[in-house]
Scaffold this motif. Structure first.
Motif, PDB file in Angstrom:
ATOM      1  N   ASN A   1      76.671  -6.467  19.525  1.00  0.00           N
ATOM      2  CA  ASN A   1      75.445  -7.265  19.702  1.00  0.00           C
ATOM      3  C   ASN A   1      74.830  -7.043  21.080  1.00  0.00           C
ATOM      4  OD1 ASN A   1      75.596  -8.659  17.131  1.00  0.00           O
ATOM      5  ND2 ASN A   1      77.317  -9.787  17.997  1.00  0.00           N
TER       6      ASN A   1
ATOM      7  N   TRP B   1      65.439  -2.975  19.011  1.00  0.00           N
ATOM      8  CA  TRP B   1      66.075  -2.757  17.706  1.00  0.00           C
ATOM      9  C   TRP B   1      65.315  -1.749  16.852  1.00  0.00           C
ATOM     10  CZ3 TRP B   1      70.715  -4.911  16.291  1.00  0.00           C
ATOM     11  CH2 TRP B   1      71.098  -4.757  14.969  1.00  0.00           C
TER      12      TRP B   1
ATOM     13  N   HIS C   1      74.587  -5.942  10.927  1.00  0.00           N
ATOM     14  CA  HIS C   1      74.515  -6.805  12.116  1.00  0.00           C
ATOM     15  C   HIS C   1      73.074  -7.146  12.492  1.00  0.00           C
ATOM     16  CE1 HIS C   1      78.816  -6.419  13.117  1.00  0.00           C
ATOM     17  NE2 HIS C   1      78.701  -5.189  12.644  1.00  0.00           N
ATOM     18  N   ASN C   2      72.147  -7.008  11.552  1.00  0.00           N
ATOM     19  CA  ASN C   2      70.753  -7.255  11.907  1.00  0.00           C
ATOM     20  C   ASN C   2      70.542  -8.727  12.255  1.00  0.00           C
ATOM     21  OD1 ASN C   2      68.816  -8.761   9.828  1.00  0.00           O
ATOM     22  ND2 ASN C   2      70.503  -7.816   8.667  1.00  0.00           N
ATOM     23  N   PRO C   3      69.675  -9.021  13.234  1.00  0.00           N
ATOM     24  CA  PRO C   3      69.460 -10.408  13.670  1.00  0.00           C
ATOM     25  C   PRO C   3      68.327 -11.111  12.941  1.00  0.00           C
ATOM     26  CG  PRO C   3      68.414  -8.919  15.206  1.00  0.00           C
ATOM     27  CD  PRO C   3      69.021  -8.054  14.129  1.00  0.00           C
TER      28      PRO C   3
ATOM     29  N   ILE D   1      67.669 -15.669  17.370  1.00  0.00           N
ATOM     30  CA  ILE D   1      68.335 -15.306  16.126  1.00  0.00           C
ATOM     31  C   ILE D   1      67.693 -16.128  15.023  1.00  0.00           C
ATOM     32  CG2 ILE D   1      70.541 -15.197  14.918  1.00  0.00           C
ATOM     33  CD1 ILE D   1      70.354 -13.393  17.324  1.00  0.00           C
TER      34      ILE D   1
ATOM     35  N   GLU E   1      75.197 -13.978  14.271  1.00  0.00           N
ATOM     36  CA  GLU E   1      75.036 -12.677  14.909  1.00  0.00           C
ATOM     37  C   GLU E   1      75.345 -11.533  13.965  1.00  0.00           C
ATOM     38  OE1 GLU E   1      77.385 -12.716  18.389  1.00  0.00           O
ATOM     39  OE2 GLU E   1      75.866 -13.696  19.587  1.00  0.00           O
ATOM     40  N   SER E   2      76.134 -11.758  12.968  1.00  0.00           N
ATOM     41  CA  SER E   2      76.457 -10.687  12.022  1.00  0.00           C
ATOM     42  C   SER E   2      76.455 -11.244  10.617  1.00  0.00           C
ATOM     43  CB  SER E   2      77.823 -10.061  12.346  1.00  0.00           C
ATOM     44  OG  SER E   2      78.832 -11.033  12.213  1.00  0.00           O
TER      45      SER E   2
ATOM     46  N   SER F   1      59.849 -12.308  16.944  1.00  0.00           N
ATOM     47  CA  SER F   1      61.047 -11.898  16.200  1.00  0.00           C
ATOM     48  C   SER F   1      60.704 -11.569  14.754  1.00  0.00           C
ATOM     49  CB  SER F   1      62.085 -13.025  16.258  1.00  0.00           C
ATOM     50  OG  SER F   1      63.217 -12.691  15.507  1.00  0.00           O
TER      51      SER F   1
END
Length: 1145
Positions: free
Chosen positions: A406, A413, A445-447, A490, A495-496, A530
């Motif tokens: 992370n 990203w 693991h995308n946020p 997030i 986180e994952s 985001s």
């Protein structure tokens, strides 16, 4: 007072006089320990140990004691294990007692009442004792390790499992204690013994030498206690005793020389920094590596690999120290050693993940760290375009590691995702593999949330943009949002994401994961940023679907395996197009590569079968409904394999039957057909599956539901063919309706035109699979169909020879009925031929079984011997071969009778002349394209059955293949010609030129089928490669990419046969292409591709000679053949062929 001890260059040098004027402690009366008897040796060792234990610690300075200890250490390998342990334990315990005495001596020297002379003598004695104990203990360690290595060498292997008793003691434990004890001695304050600021150089050199000698032994470094002691020694010598330059030189030597030492030496440098709060050793090592000429690493590839691993381990253990000294290593990115560049990429990854985690310091320090991290990440992005594929692959692997940590902000990203997407088209397979794995990790693991549907992001983003516009003051400008704030946002997710590849539940689908209730203006701005990043990421992944479909066809198994994993991950996150792309993997089940097959099978199990029985059944039948013909064949292979392995449970089979029988509420007829189709696939490996619902198959498959879903009847016919032998017998004995249903399906007009042909095909095959006398029943079907077509005119009109009368007949017959009649007749004829061949094989198999069977009863032994004797006589007379010939003759006669051209014609034989005349009436057939397609298909089937009929009608088949207005008819004709070339190669051989001519057809569909047919015939040695192969070469540059790829594949496979036939064909191809008036670019591209398939030097040399000889027949250098030959020679030179050959030629 004893003389001072001076370290010798070697142990035995203590017996020699060093020639120095200064007195030193030497061995004067050494004892030959090896010559002593066992009892005397034991008494000698015990006496020495007793003296060391009973007397003062300084007794080792006494000449007698020193001589005895020297003698034992010199001949240490001759001692039995018990005496070795006794001696080592005594020396080690004395040294361990001596070290605390040094501290007490230091306190005594500071006391005002201490006697200066006495203290001075004690200091000298302590110094001597420390050096002597250290010397002898380290000498024992080095000697014992040398002896152990020689004992473990190849010469000892011949002794089998017998252990040498000399090495039966637990040396590893003693070695670790000794090394750690020496390390303790270096960490004690030795300034009183050796003077302030400097320790005896000889003492440090000896300890350092022994330390690095031990580090060269891999087995020593495997022992944790010994390894920790050696790390302490290296750190103490370098930092506490200021020998950084000498130690770093020795460390680098070991790093270059021994691959196993790199990791442990990095551990030693890190331990020195943590233990002594001094990173001078690590800094010195980094700078020495940085100062090395990059060309040296090109010459020493093994050393470069070791140095690279050392740097990565050091960065992992000391990230902050490495980050402050990274500048000296950056210039090596411009070096030619890709291994060093790989290691530097790994270093940057470790630093980006670990060096900037703490939040101590003010805002300026924090900003500086962010800029440093950003600069490192920019270097990593730049290295994705490195010239070396290994470095590009390593960079992508580092990005994947950063994703798992992370350590990538949302602002960066999408840039990383874009880089990974571009690398999917890299020319190197290892880079593509790393890019695929990076994208898999980024999805995991995308946020942005567990769902990445573009439409969802667009709707949610629009909603929050409106909310943001309503909250902002009218005059306030939009403030930029930096990467750090983005990295902390997030959106509706941890986180994952879970590693499971199973699809989300329905509740997750209905819930919008991106809706977050926020009221703060700054939070809304960050959320909008985001969401915009998430939308770009979703669009980026969605745009990859065409590329991923292409990678599924890659020749590299790793490409295929990782592409399947990525598509599964995309499906988990509901990426648009992933479901359709995953279906493209089904044909890969026929791959000869086991790993690809297993990847497809595992993905299929994960996606479709790891659910409840009802969900599994629903998924499978929906998949079958939407599949193409090719995908159905692949699905059948998969289902059959999974049933045999038990991956499809009986509960799933029951759920499929519930769908087929309409037991579930809301089942549609098309779902019933899909369920039966899956059951037919399962029956391929387990025919008993269909036996429990025979009556349901008949009632539903041929009942009222078949009218709503026309393909249901076709699937029911397929199910009847898949029945087991027992079920077939049971069906015939219990149900008389099945054959009536099959006859009605064939002869009725209830089904649509396009669906009827497929259903009739399966129905006729089912009749020949089930009926006890299929020829009689099939004859009834032909007669009924014939009467329905010619019911008004009479059946004898079929064989009427009057062409004028025939023309009037044809004009009065419905084209649809006539086309169906021709299809029924020809398909029954073809199935009857297969039926005859099946019977012949059964007879031959039974004959072989009777020939090899042996009687088991004792009463028939005499008859058995007579039979064996008779068989031997028959074999000598050739009677067995005569029987085989008779069987083959009867089979040929039976096949000829199907379409007989003689005076004695049978039912289908009467249709043959009519069909031939109908096909010759091109003017009439051009008015009815569907009838022409059916007629030519029927004609082709009858030609396959009978050679005479084939020879009589070949000309019309080639005429129609060339001049028919319908491309479907022309495609069918070229496919039929391929089948005829396999069946009757001698008849088709004079027509080879006309088969090649179909490669020039204006229709891409016809050209594609022609390429496939000719490729099949040539590669399977069914047709000789003649002088028309240039037509196939022209297809290399066909305007249709699919045809071009097929032509290239053909020549690629042809080059693998024998000694590469392309070498012999190339001059002829060149000559013919010169006369075809091709564009120069087309000609050059074709010849470049063909020349690149020649790999052998001898063939190259001979080809150059042949091409050069052609110059003699060319007039003028501007003549087109001259230019073309020159281009071919130029391409040969481009592939690094020696110029001397051209000069000679």
């Amino acid at each position: 007072m004893a003389p001072p001890f001076a370290f010798p260059s070697a142990l035995r040098d203590l017996e020699r006089d060093d020639g120095s004027d200064e007195p030193s402690l030497r061995a004067q009366n050494a004892v030959a320990v090896g010559a002593l008897r066992a009892a005397d040796l034991e008494e000698f060792v015990k006496g020495t140990s007793f003296d060391l234990s009973d007397k003062e610690l300084f007794c080792i300075e006494e000449q007698d004691v020193f001589d005895r200890i020297y003698s034992l250490v010199r001949d240490f390998n001759c001692l039995p294990p018990a005496l070795k342990f006794n001696l080592v334990e005594t020396l080690r315990s004395n040294l361990s007692i001596l070290l605390p005495n040094i501290d007490s001596l230091s306190r005594a020297s500071m006391s005002p009442r201490s006697d200066g002379v006495q203290i001075s003598d004690r200091i000298a004695s302590h110094r001597n004792a420390l050096k002597i104990y250290s010397f002898f203990l380290l000498s024992i360690v080095v000697a014992e390790e040398s002896a152990t290595d020689s004992c473990n060498g190849p010469k000892v292997a011949a002794h089998g499992r017998k252990k040498n008793p000399v090495y039966a003691w637990n040396w590893e434990a003693q070695r670790g204690r000794i090394v750690n004890l020496i390390a303790n001695s270096l960490e004690v304050d030795l300034s009183l013994l050796f003077g302030p600021g400097s320790v005896d150089e000889q003492y440090l050199s000896f300890v350092s030498k022994c330390t690095f000698v031990l580090c060269e032994n891999q087995s020593v470094l495997k022992d944790e206690e010994t390894r920790n002691g050696l790390c302490r020694l290296i750190g103490g010598i370098a930092t506490k005793h200021q020998r950084v330059s000498q130690t770093s030189a020795s460390v680098l030597y070991l790093v270059h020389k021994f691959d196993f030492a790199a990791v442990h030496l990095a551990e030693a440098a890190a331990a020195a920094e943590k233990r002594f709060s001094d990173g001078s050793l690590a800094i010195s090592l980094i700078r020495e590596i940085g100062r090395t000429d990059p060309k040296d690493y090109v010459r020493d590839t093994a050393g470069a690999d070791n140095v690279g691993r050392f740097l990565v381990e050091l960065a992992d253990r000391l990230p902050k120290l490495m980050s402050t000294n990274l500048g000296v290593l950056i210039p090596h990115f411009g070096g030619d050693s890709y291994k060093i560049r790989n290691s530097l990429v790994g270093v940057l990854g470790k630093l980006a993940a670990k060096a900037f985690k703490d939040v101590d310091g003010d805002s300026s320090t924090h900003s500086l760290r962010l800029r440093s991290k950003h600069a490192m990440l920019e270097i990593l992005i730049e290295r994705c375009r490195d010239v070396s594929a290994y470095t590009r692959s390593r960079v992508l692997q580092v990005w994947a590691e950063l994703c798992e940590e992370n350590a990538i902000s949302i602002g960066l990203w999408n840039e990383v995702a874009s880089v990974a997407s571009g690398r999917l088209e890299d020319k190197s397979a290892i880079v593509r593999k790393s890019a695929l794995q990076l994208l898999i990790t980024m999805l995991q693991h995308n946020p942005f949330g567990p769902q990445l549907r573009t439409a969802t992001f667009e709707a949610t983003l629009e909603k929050y943009k409106e909310k943001l516009q309503g909250m902002e003051p009218p005059l306030e400008k939009d403030e930029p949002v930096n990467d750090s704030s983005l990295g902390e946002v997030i959106v509706g997710q941890d986180e994952s994401v879970s590693d499971s590849c199973l699809p989300s539940s329905q509740d997750q689908k209905d819930q919008d994961p991106t809706i977050v209730h926020m009221t703060n203006l700054e939070q809304i701005r960050a959320l909008v940023a985001s969401l915009e990043a998430g939308l770009r990421f979703s669009i980026c992944i969605t745009s990859l679907m065409p590329t991923l479909v292409q990678l599924l066809a890659s020749p590299s198994p790793t490409d295929v395996e990782n592409t399947i994993l990525l598509l599964m991950r995309c499906r988990q996150f509901q990426i648009e197009g992933s479901e359709a792309a995953l279906r493209k993997m089904l044909p890969l089940v026929f791959s000869q590569d086991k790993s690809i097959y297993e990847a497809v099978e595992n993905a299929f199990i994960t996606i479709y079968t790891k659910k409840s029985p009802t969900e599994t059944a629903t998924s499978l039948l929906n998949l079958a409904i939407d599949c193409s013909i090719g995908d159905l064949a692949a699905l059948e292979s998969l289902i059959s394999s999974l049933v045999s392995k038990g991956e499809i449970s009986s509960s799933t089979v029951s759920a499929l039957w519930d769908y087929f029988c309409f037991h579930n509420i809301g089942v549609r007829p098309v779902q019933s057909r899909g369920a039966l189709l899956i059951l037919c696939m399962a029956a391929k490996s387990s025919p008993s599956i269909l036996g429990t619902h025979l009556q349901d198959i008949i009632d539903i498959g041929f009942g009222r539901w078949a009218k709503e879903e026309p393909l249901l009847a076709r699937t029911a016919c397929l199910a009847l063919q898949r029945l087991s032998k027992e079920d077939k017998v049971k069906l015939i004995s219990t149900s008389s309706r099945v054959f009536a249903a099959l006859q009605g399906l064939i002869t009725s007009l209830s089904l649509p035109e396009k669906i009827w042909y497929g259903a009739a095909d399966k129905a006729i095959s089912a009749i020949y699979a089930l009926h006890p006398t299929p020829e009689i029943f099939a004859a009834e079907i032909v007669k009924k169909s014939l009467s329905s077509v010619f019911c008004v005119l009479g059946t004898n009109c079929v064989s009427n020879e009057n062409e004028t009368h025939n023309g009037s007949i044809l004009s009065s017959i419905p084209a649809t009925k006539l086309g169906r009649f021709l299809f029924i007749t020809s398909h029954i004829a073809l199935n009857h031929m297969v039926y005859i061949e099946t019977f012949v094989k059964k007879i031959q198999k039974q004959k072989q079984k009777n020939g090899i069977s042996q009687p088991t009863s004792e009463d028939f032994q005499a008859d058995a011997s007579k039979n064996l004797e008779a068989q031997g006589i028959n074999a000598e007379l050739g009677l067995g071969a005569t029987i085989d010939i008779a069987i083959e003759s009867l089979a040929e006669k039976a096949e000829r009778e199907i379409v007989s051209c003689s005076s004695e014609k049978h039912l289908i034989g009467h249709c043959g002349p009519f069909l031939a005349k109908l096909c010759r009436n091109l003017t009439f057939l051009q008015k009815f394209p569907e009838l022409q397609a059916s007629a030519m298909l029927a004609l082709s089937r009858l030609m396959i059955i009978d050679a005479e009929f084939c020879e009589a009608n070949l000309q019309i088949l080639f005429t129609v293949a060339e001049s028919a207005p319908s491309e479907i008819v022309r495609s069918n004709c070229i496919i039929a010609l391929g089948d005829l070339a396999v069946r009757f190669p001698n008849l088709l051989e004079p027509w080879t030129e006309y088969i090649y001519a179909r490669l020039r057809d204006p229709s891409a569909s016809v050209r594609k089928n022609a390429v496939l047919v000719i490729s099949h015939l040539i590669l399977n040695d069914m047709m000789k490669v003649k002088g028309f192969i240039n037509e196939m070469a022209v297809r290399i540059e066909d305007e249709d990419e699919r045809i071009s790829s097929l032509a290239k594949l053909f020549f690629h496979e042809l080059s693998k046969k024998g000694s590469n036939p392309i070498y012999n064909l190339l001059p002829d191809i060149l000559g013919r292409l010169c006369n075809q008036h091709l564009k120069e670019e087309t000609f050059f591209s074709i010849m470049q591709f063909l020349i690149s398939s020649i790999k052998k030097d001898k063939q190259m040399e001979a080809l150059v000679d042949k091409l050069c000889n052609r110059f003699t027949g060319v007039n003028g250098i501007l003549h087109i053949p001259y230019i073309y030959i020159h281009v071919c020679l130029f391409h040969l030179w481009l592939i690094n062929y020696p110029f001397s050959v051209f000069k000679k030629s």
